[in-house]
Design a protein around this motif. Structure first.
Motif, PDB file in Angstrom:
ATOM      1  N   UNK A 295       0.802  -0.961   0.343  1.00 63.30           N
ATOM      2  CA  UNK A 295       0.016   0.318   0.197  1.00 63.30           C
ATOM      3  C   UNK A 295       0.831   1.315  -0.331  1.00 63.30           C
ATOM      4  N   UNK A 296       0.179   2.313  -0.392  1.00 61.31           N
ATOM      5  CA  UNK A 296       1.016   3.721  -0.983  1.00 61.31           C
ATOM      6  C   UNK A 296       0.248   4.593   0.828  1.00 61.31           C
ATOM      7  N   UNK A 297       1.020   5.387   1.088  1.00 63.67           N
ATOM      8  CA  UNK A 297       1.003   6.266   2.273  1.00 63.67           C
ATOM      9  C   UNK A 297       0.883   7.716   2.076  1.00 63.67           C
ATOM     10  N   UNK A 298      -0.138   8.385   2.714  1.00 65.71           N
ATOM     11  CA  UNK A 298      -0.726  10.139   1.940  1.00 65.71           C
ATOM     12  C   UNK A 298      -1.282  10.515   2.524  1.00 65.71           C
ATOM     13  N   UNK A 299      -0.167  11.730   2.526  1.00 62.87           N
ATOM     14  CA  UNK A 299      -1.380  12.522   3.550  1.00 62.87           C
ATOM     15  C   UNK A 299      -2.688  13.787   3.115  1.00 62.87           C
TER      16      UNK A 299
ATOM     17  N   UNK B  82      -3.828  10.347   7.873  1.00 57.19           N
ATOM     18  CA  UNK B  82      -3.325   9.749   6.658  1.00 57.19           C
ATOM     19  C   UNK B  82      -3.432   8.266   6.496  1.00 57.19           C
ATOM     20  N   UNK B  83      -3.414   8.558   4.744  1.00 56.39           N
ATOM     21  CA  UNK B  83      -4.527   7.336   4.091  1.00 56.39           C
ATOM     22  C   UNK B  83      -4.010   6.363   4.259  1.00 56.39           C
ATOM     23  N   UNK B  84      -4.163   5.228   3.869  1.00 56.16           N
ATOM     24  CA  UNK B  84      -3.611   4.285   3.145  1.00 56.16           C
ATOM     25  C   UNK B  84      -4.544   3.143   2.251  1.00 56.16           C
ATOM     26  N   UNK B  85      -4.135   3.278   1.321  1.00 57.46           N
ATOM     27  CA  UNK B  85      -4.006   2.298   0.007  1.00 57.46           C
ATOM     28  C   UNK B  85      -3.634   1.652  -0.157  1.00 57.46           C
ATOM     29  N   UNK B  86      -4.196   0.358  -0.482  1.00 59.15           N
ATOM     30  CA  UNK B  86      -3.534  -0.861  -1.194  1.00 59.15           C
ATOM     31  C   UNK B  86      -3.120  -0.170  -2.535  1.00 59.15           C
ATOM     32  N   UNK B  87      -1.836  -0.460  -3.393  1.00 64.91           N
ATOM     33  CA  UNK B  87      -1.859  -0.149  -4.851  1.00 64.91           C
ATOM     34  C   UNK B  87      -2.275  -1.273  -5.595  1.00 64.91           C
ATOM     35  N   UNK B  88      -2.783  -2.537  -5.685  1.00 63.61           N
ATOM     36  CA  UNK B  88      -3.536  -3.560  -6.691  1.00 63.61           C
ATOM     37  C   UNK B  88      -3.667  -4.514  -5.585  1.00 63.61           C
ATOM     38  N   UNK B  89      -4.643  -5.311  -5.458  1.00 61.88           N
ATOM     39  CA  UNK B  89      -5.802  -6.544  -4.437  1.00 61.88           C
ATOM     40  C   UNK B  89      -5.545  -7.325  -5.017  1.00 61.88           C
ATOM     41  N   UNK B  90      -5.300  -8.243  -4.909  1.00 62.93           N
ATOM     42  CA  UNK B  90      -5.141  -9.744  -4.886  1.00 62.93           C
ATOM     43  C   UNK B  90      -6.791 -10.203  -5.387  1.00 62.93           C
TER      44      UNK B  90
ATOM     45  N   UNK C  43     -14.021  -5.536  -2.936  1.00 59.11           N
ATOM     46  CA  UNK C  43     -14.313  -4.247  -1.862  1.00 59.11           C
ATOM     47  C   UNK C  43     -14.037  -4.797  -0.259  1.00 59.11           C
ATOM     48  N   UNK C  44     -14.121  -6.316  -0.864  1.00 62.26           N
ATOM     49  CA  UNK C  44     -13.931  -6.900   1.470  1.00 62.26           C
ATOM     50  C   UNK C  44     -12.452  -6.526   1.316  1.00 62.26           C
ATOM     51  N   UNK C  45     -11.377  -6.408   0.340  1.00 65.39           N
ATOM     52  CA  UNK C  45      -9.847  -6.569   0.725  1.00 65.39           C
ATOM     53  C   UNK C  45      -9.980  -5.645   1.124  1.00 65.39           C
ATOM     54  N   UNK C  46     -10.590  -4.587  -0.085  1.00 62.66           N
ATOM     55  CA  UNK C  46     -10.048  -3.373   1.134  1.00 62.66           C
ATOM     56  C   UNK C  46     -11.094  -2.466   1.906  1.00 62.66           C
ATOM     57  N   UNK C  47     -11.885  -2.754   2.397  1.00 61.69           N
ATOM     58  CA  UNK C  47     -13.098  -2.895   3.374  1.00 61.69           C
ATOM     59  C   UNK C  47     -11.965  -3.033   4.572  1.00 61.69           C
ATOM     60  N   UNK C  48     -10.663  -4.269   4.084  1.00 57.54           N
ATOM     61  CA  UNK C  48      -9.743  -4.570   5.684  1.00 57.54           C
ATOM     62  C   UNK C  48      -8.866  -3.465   5.577  1.00 57.54           C
ATOM     63  N   UNK C  49      -7.934  -3.268   3.891  1.00 55.84           N
ATOM     64  CA  UNK C  49      -6.512  -2.964   3.869  1.00 55.84           C
ATOM     65  C   UNK C  49      -6.587  -0.734   3.989  1.00 55.84           C
ATOM     66  N   UNK C  50      -7.823  -0.866   3.608  1.00 55.08           N
ATOM     67  CA  UNK C  50      -7.631   0.805   2.693  1.00 55.08           C
ATOM     68  C   UNK C  50      -8.279   1.539   4.000  1.00 55.08           C
ATOM     69  N   UNK C  51      -7.606   2.526   4.198  1.00 58.35           N
ATOM     70  CA  UNK C  51      -8.379   3.409   5.695  1.00 58.35           C
ATOM     71  C   UNK C  51      -7.952   4.476   5.602  1.00 58.35           C
ATOM     72  N   UNK C  52      -8.502   5.785   6.654  1.00 59.18           N
ATOM     73  CA  UNK C  52      -7.869   6.930   7.057  1.00 59.18           C
ATOM     74  C   UNK C  52      -7.655   6.978   8.217  1.00 59.18           C
ATOM     75  N   UNK C  53      -6.481   7.581   9.158  1.00 56.41           N
ATOM     76  CA  UNK C  53      -6.528   8.193  10.342  1.00 56.41           C
ATOM     77  C   UNK C  53      -5.877   9.693  10.589  1.00 56.41           C
ATOM     78  N   UNK C  54      -7.012   9.957  11.245  1.00 54.06           N
ATOM     79  CA  UNK C  54      -6.193  11.416  11.214  1.00 54.06           C
ATOM     80  C   UNK C  54      -5.587  11.210  12.459  1.00 54.06           C
TER      81      UNK C  54
END
Length: 229
Positions: free
Chosen positions: A158-162, A168-176, A185-196
């Motif tokens: 995953x890439x991490x951006x502001x 902090x935003x964490x987003x998977x570059x590619x999902x299996x 959607x199921x995988x990203x629901x777990x792996x992708x998240x934003x945290x202030x």
């Protein structure tokens, strides 16, 4: 000549006494200042203060210091309902003014680095998710999803951006399994998240984030930064 030598000896002795007194005073002040540091809306584990410049006593008399270096460990605050702990923050404060009868300190400007460990980022992520360093400026996020009643573990880079200067935003570059209906959607629901990111001293702003082997390094800068009072 003898009188001159005596005068020089006296000057040297007095200078040594002044330096010793100045260093003793700065050591005491650093210890006291470390115990006075507070951050609104957050708790801290410990703090270390180093007051730069010489002489210290003349700066103290003026209630103003050229530079003060601060290291704070264990900054904790709420982040979207989860506890987010900043492992440590180091900052160089410039033109520091003491106010409110020496109970508050405000820096005209400051620069520094905050570090969030992967252990603490994992605690702030979704339940059952583990965040680790993935190499090459990426993070590896592992989560378990339920497919037709069977738990499957999936890891993604995953890439991490502001975002918006404080998130902090964490987003998977590619999902299996991309393209399989519902799976992405199921995988990203777990792996992708934003945290202030909260808990930083008032006046400090997030500038840049970089995943490293030691954690997320976040560059911070600010003006009129308040550390106590």
């Amino acid at each position: 000549m003898r009188a001159l030598r005596i005068l020089l000896v006296v000057v040297v002795i007095l200078g040594g006494v002044f330096v010793a007194a100045d260093r003793a005073a700065v050591y005491f002040a650093e210890s006291e200042a470390a115990g006075q540091i507070k951050i609104t809306g957050a708790t801290i584990g410990s703090a270390d203060v180093s007051i730069k410049g010489f002489p210290f006593l003349t700066q103290a008399a003026d209630s103003r210091f050229d530079e003060v270096d601060v290291r704070i460990t264990g900054i904790e605050t709420d982040a979207n309902g989860r506890r987010l702990r900043i492992s440590r923050m180091e900052a160089a404060l410039h033109d520091v003014r003491l106010t409110d009868n020496y109970t508050a300190a405000t820096a005209a400007r400051a620069t520094g680095t905050a570090v969030v460990s992967y252990e603490d980022l994992t605690k702030a992520a979704s339940d059952g998710v583990v965040v680790e360093y993935g190499g090459n400026g990426k993070v590896k996020v592992t989560g378990t999803v339920d497919i037709l009643g069977r738990p499957l573990s999936r890891s993604v880079l995953s890439s991490v951006t502001l975002v918006d200067g404080d998130t902090v935003r964490v987003r998977a570059d590619k999902v299996p399994g991309e393209g399989i209906p519902g799976l992405e959607g199921l995988v990203r629901g777990k792996t992708d998240f934003d945290r202030e990111v909260g808990g930083l001293p008032s006046g400090l702003k997030l500038q840049r984030i970089q995943p490293t082997a030691d954690g997320l390094e976040i560059s911070v800068t600010g003006t009129e930064v308040r550390l106590a009072g």
